[in-house]
Structure formats: C-alpha cells, structure tokens
Design an enzyme around this catalytic site. Structure first.
Site, PDB file in Angstrom:
ATOM      1  N   SER A  75     -10.901  22.474  83.639  1.00 28.56           N
ATOM      2  CA  SER A  75     -10.982  21.361  82.690  1.00 28.56           C
ATOM      3  C   SER A  75      -9.768  21.225  81.786  1.00 28.56           C
ATOM      4  O   SER A  75      -9.683  20.252  81.024  1.00 28.56           O
ATOM      5  CB  SER A  75     -12.246  21.491  81.840  1.00 28.56           C
ATOM      6  OG  SER A  75     -13.383  21.199  82.616  1.00 28.56           O
ATOM      7  N   GLY A 313      -6.067  22.450  71.984  1.00 35.57           N
ATOM      8  CA  GLY A 313      -6.069  23.100  73.280  1.00 35.57           C
ATOM      9  C   GLY A 313      -7.190  22.632  74.171  1.00 35.57           C
ATOM     10  O   GLY A 313      -7.873  21.640  73.885  1.00 35.57           O
ATOM     11  N   HIS A 314      -7.367  23.371  75.267  1.00 30.54           N
ATOM     12  CA  HIS A 314      -8.468  23.120  76.187  1.00 30.54           C
ATOM     13  C   HIS A 314      -8.647  24.350  77.051  1.00 30.54           C
ATOM     14  O   HIS A 314      -7.691  25.066  77.353  1.00 30.54           O
ATOM     15  CB  HIS A 314      -8.199  21.909  77.082  1.00 30.54           C
ATOM     16  CG  HIS A 314      -9.440  21.129  77.407  1.00 30.54           C
ATOM     17  ND1 HIS A 314     -10.463  21.642  78.188  1.00 30.54           N
ATOM     18  CD2 HIS A 314      -9.842  19.894  77.034  1.00 30.54           C
ATOM     19  CE1 HIS A 314     -11.429  20.741  78.276  1.00 30.54           C
ATOM     20  NE2 HIS A 314     -11.088  19.670  77.588  1.00 30.54           N
ATOM     21  N   ASP A 315      -9.900  24.610  77.425  1.00 28.45           N
ATOM     22  CA  ASP A 315     -10.216  25.656  78.389  1.00 28.45           C
ATOM     23  C   ASP A 315     -10.609  25.016  79.706  1.00 28.45           C
ATOM     24  O   ASP A 315     -10.956  23.831  79.760  1.00 28.45           O
ATOM     25  CB  ASP A 315     -11.385  26.514  77.895  1.00 28.45           C
ATOM     26  CG  ASP A 315     -11.026  27.348  76.674  1.00 28.45           C
ATOM     27  OD1 ASP A 315      -9.836  27.427  76.343  1.00 28.45           O
ATOM     28  OD2 ASP A 315     -11.957  27.913  76.060  1.00 28.45           O
ATOM     29  N   GLY A 316     -10.582  25.806  80.763  1.00 29.44           N
ATOM     30  CA  GLY A 316     -11.009  25.320  82.065  1.00 29.44           C
ATOM     31  C   GLY A 316     -11.793  26.377  82.803  1.00 29.44           C
ATOM     32  O   GLY A 316     -11.317  27.496  82.969  1.00 29.44           O
ATOM     33  N   GLY A 320     -15.373  30.469  89.669  1.00 28.83           N
ATOM     34  CA  GLY A 320     -14.733  31.771  89.668  1.00 28.83           C
ATOM     35  C   GLY A 320     -13.320  31.799  89.139  1.00 28.83           C
ATOM     36  O   GLY A 320     -12.596  32.780  89.355  1.00 28.83           O
TER      37      GLY A 320
END
Length: 469
Positions: A75, A313-316, A320
C-alpha cells in the site's frame, strides 16, 4: 524545532546501518530486508543516499537479498497513485471536489446517494465508507479496473459518506479507474508515463512479469528458524492502484525525494506542483484511532506527530511482505524499508527509532504497549458483533475478561488460508484496548467509538467496522 544532531556535510555511515539492519533482522526472525536512507542535499550539496540489504529473498531457495532486487511495496503504492491523481488535478482535468460519477459515468454504488455525492477527495482520504477490502479478481486483461468498478456496486457501504475514516483499498482501485478514463491509458501505463519515467526509475513496475526480470522477494507468512513461504506471490491485477507496485529502496526514495523537493525530480523535471505536494502532506481529516499509523490523513499520506515534528508516510502489507516509508520534511530525510514477512512492525520500530534519532535528533512516539499496571475498564458496553463484508469481529466476555474473535472471509482469506482467531482485549483506557494478533510481536490498538448520529463502531487494523448486534 530541535537542530539536527549531525551537520548536512557529515556522511551517513553506511557500514553502521548495514550492521544494524543485519542484527535487527536476525533478532526479529525476518527472512530478508532492504533498507534505504536518503538525506536531500541543501544549498547545492549532493544528496546522501545509502542502502543496505541482508538475508534472503526466498527462504526455500536461499537466494540472497541485493540492492537491485525488487520487493512488493504494497500500500505504499497508494501514495504513488495519489500523486498521479494530483498531477491530473494540476492539469485541470478535474478537482478534488469533483463527483466521481462525472468522471466515471458508469459508476453505480450500492447507495445511489453515495454514487451522486462521492468525490475524488473522499477516495483520497479514505472517507467514502465503501467496503475497503474488496479484492475481486477481474482477470489479467487491460479492462480489469473497468470490470472491477462495474462490480463495485455489490460492495457494502460500511459508514455514511464522510462520516468517519476507514482504510479503503477499494477506493484506490476506483482512483486507478479515474486515471484510466482521464488519460486514456491503463493505470499501469499511466504510472509509467506520468511518474516512473519522469523520476528516472529503473527498478519499478506494476505487473509480475516486470518484477520477474529482476531478483524479486517472495512473501513469507512466518519467519524465524522455520519460515513459511506464502502460497502465492501477489494479489489480483485489479488491486494494482491500491498496492501492486514492485520496486527497490533506491527507486522508492527517488519518489520520496520528489515530495521532499517540492515536486521536482532529481534532474529538475517538474513532476508535481508545489501546491499539490503541500496539499498531499497537509491535514485533510482525522483518524479515529491515532496510534497504529498516524493521527491524521492527508491526500495519499498519513501524518505522524513525532513529539512535535511532523512526519508523513505510508506502510504496505501484502501477502507475506511488508514495506515502510517515512519522510521527515524539516530534515529532508526519507527512509524506506522493504521486508518479506507479513508482520515487521517491531523491526521497523527498532530501526526507524535509531535512524531518526541519529540523523535528525527526533524521537518517535512511545510504542503502543499494554499498561504496566492493570487498568479497570468496563467492556460490557462494547460486547456484540461488528461486521463488514469480509470481516466479522465478535466481542465477548469470558471469565471476566474481554475477548475478540475475528473471522476473515473472501479472496485474501482464501489465499492465506486464514482461520478464525480469538484474542484477549487488554484494557488501556476508556474505550481503548490492546490486542496482539497471531504471528505478531506487536500490540495493536482496538478503539470503540460512536458517530455523532449514534452508530457504534470498532476501529481495528485501520478499519472502521459497524456494530450489527
């Protein structure tokens, strides 16, 4: 603001961060990881960019991680899709408050009023209320997003339009269709033409066959001494705008650099207007639960208050694999971390706390943990069943303790072989509990709240789930 602990002329110590990455990856049982740290040069000074890798790309083959290997950034891709949407706003093709149905006339959501009133802004800010986890596989053809949007009318409306914030993958697939209709290109090609090429990216793609020309990471559902490789590599093509970009850390940081440098690529090419760069990072809406990601949301970025310093920011997270990107604009600093395990939050926390303290003298917020002393909170008002289309969350009390049973259904559950999970809810404060899901070293916040109109919700995993009974 506090001054940075190092002057801009002091090089980032690559060997130190290579060593720390290797130590922390081993500590947390992560199969492999790739780290990039960028400090943008000021007043004519060159950028300072270092990368580090450790471990393996695939536990079953033992292929080593390398600087030029590519990883699914999940993401984190949303910030890239949002950037192209804002390019189209810059071009005057539409505005943030343009109703989506004016751009995509065939849009027909379950609620006709939402169909009429849904805007581009609602999609960028995750406030549409459309069920966010619709992962319908509409095939590998160039019409996959067109077909996806046609099927979106079957998705539930989880909250009233604009009433609260709930993470929405589906909305970003719809944004991808907006890009297609506006440009006449597929989302994949539009990303290449409007973003990857102007930024000079060489190790970035959107399709599996583009990742395959490089060494590429495989996801793992478990790490440690007995790693479990994910059963499949990626999600359906229709999820592309929400999370299917593959890249290496160097290319991710080229994207971040553009946002740190007012919309300019490294060679001076104008990629995005300064106004749009600012709007993407500026406050747009609140997050009901402010601990997991950020305290508020911009346009494609979440916003973090790091003890008085504003980071974005952003995480993804995909099958897995987990990626993390943070930008600290005041210091011209960006850090990208790619991993091939489903949950890497403790690794991210250890590493980023050290990096930003060392390079910018900025302390990240305290981690979300259970209280050292038990807190007495009456959980009775929160007992019940909360449900959205792909998830049911049942809150109950057993032997005087509150628990949550989570049942996931749909395509992702099928791919990962998900089984129902039951976990204790540890009281933290009124209406706030801590829960540690399976396979996670970290506690996650669980927030109960009500809309002004009275409807009850639980916010967990960045999703707002309505109470049904």
């Amino acid at each position: 603001m506090r001054a940075c602990s190092r002057t801009p002329s002091t090089p980032i110590d690559q060997s130190h961060w290579e060593s720390r990455l290797a130590e922390l990856v081993k500590k947390h049982g992560v199969p492999g990881a790739q780290l990039g740290i960028l400090r943008v040069g000021r007043d004519g000074a060159p950028d300072d960019l270092v990368t580090a890798v450790t471990g393996v790309l695939h536990a079953a083959t033992g292929q080593p991680s390398t600087d030029d290997s590519v990883w699914q950034i999940g993401s984190v891709s949303k910030g890239w899709t949002a950037t192209v949407v804002m390019q189209l706003v810059d071009e005057g093709r539409f505005a943030l408050d343009t109703p989506v149905v004016e751009i995509v006339p065939e849009l027909a959501l379950r609620d006709p009023e939402v169909t009429k009133k849904l805007t581009v802004w609602h999609l960028l800010t995750h406030t549409s209320g459309i069920d966010g986890d619709v992962f319908t596989d509409t095939g590998r053809g160039d019409d996959c997003l067109e077909k996806y949007v046609a099927a979106l009318g079957d998705a539930a409306q989880n909250h009233p339009l604009g009433a609260t914030w709930s993470y929405c993958n589906s909305g970003f697939s719809l944004l991808g269709r907006i890009i297609e209709v506006t440009t006449g290109l597929t989302w994949d090609q539009a990303m290449k033409d409007k973003l990857f090429a102007p930024l000079g990216l060489t190790h970035t793609g959107t399709l599996p066959e583009e990742a395959m020309v490089f060494a590429h990471a495989m996801g793992h559902l478990e790490g440690g001494d007995d790693p479990k490789v994910a059963p499949v590599w990626g999600l359906p093509r229709s999820v592309g705008p929400a999370g299917l970009i593959t890249a290496n850390a160097t290319d991710v940081l080229a994207f971040a650099r553009m946002h740190l440098n007012g919309g300019l690529a490294a060679d001076g090419t104008r990629v995005l207007s300064e106004d749009s760069v600012t709007a993407m990072a500026d406050y747009q809406t609140d997050c009901p639960e402010k601990l997991l990601l950020g305290d508020s949301w911009g346009l494609g970025w979440f916003r973090c208050d790091w003890n008085g310093h504003r980071a974005i920011g952003h995480d993804g997270n995909t099958i897995g694999q987990a990626a993390f990107l943070r930008l600290l604009p005041e210091a011209g600093l960006a850090v990208s971390l790619n991993t091939n395990i489903g949950s890497a939050i403790p690794l991210f926390q250890d590493l980023y706390e050290e990096i930003f303290a060392e390079l910018a003298d900025v302390r990240l917020p305290d981690r979300f943990e259970v209280p050292s002393e038990p807190v007495d909170v009456d959980a009775t008002p929160y007992v019940g069943t909360y449900a959205r289309e792909s998830v049911t969350e049942e809150v109950f009390i057993e032997d005087g303790k509150p628990f949550m049973r989570i049942t996931v259904s749909g395509p992702v559950a099928d791919l990962e072989g998900s089984e129902p999970e039951t976990h204790e809810l540890v009281p933290v404060s009124e209406a706030l509990f801590a829960m540690k899901p399976d396979k996670s070293e970290a506690y996650y916040p669980v927030r109960f709240y009500s809309l002004p109109s009275g409807e009850e919700y639980v916010h967990f995993g960045a999703r707002a789930t309505p109470k049904k009974s």
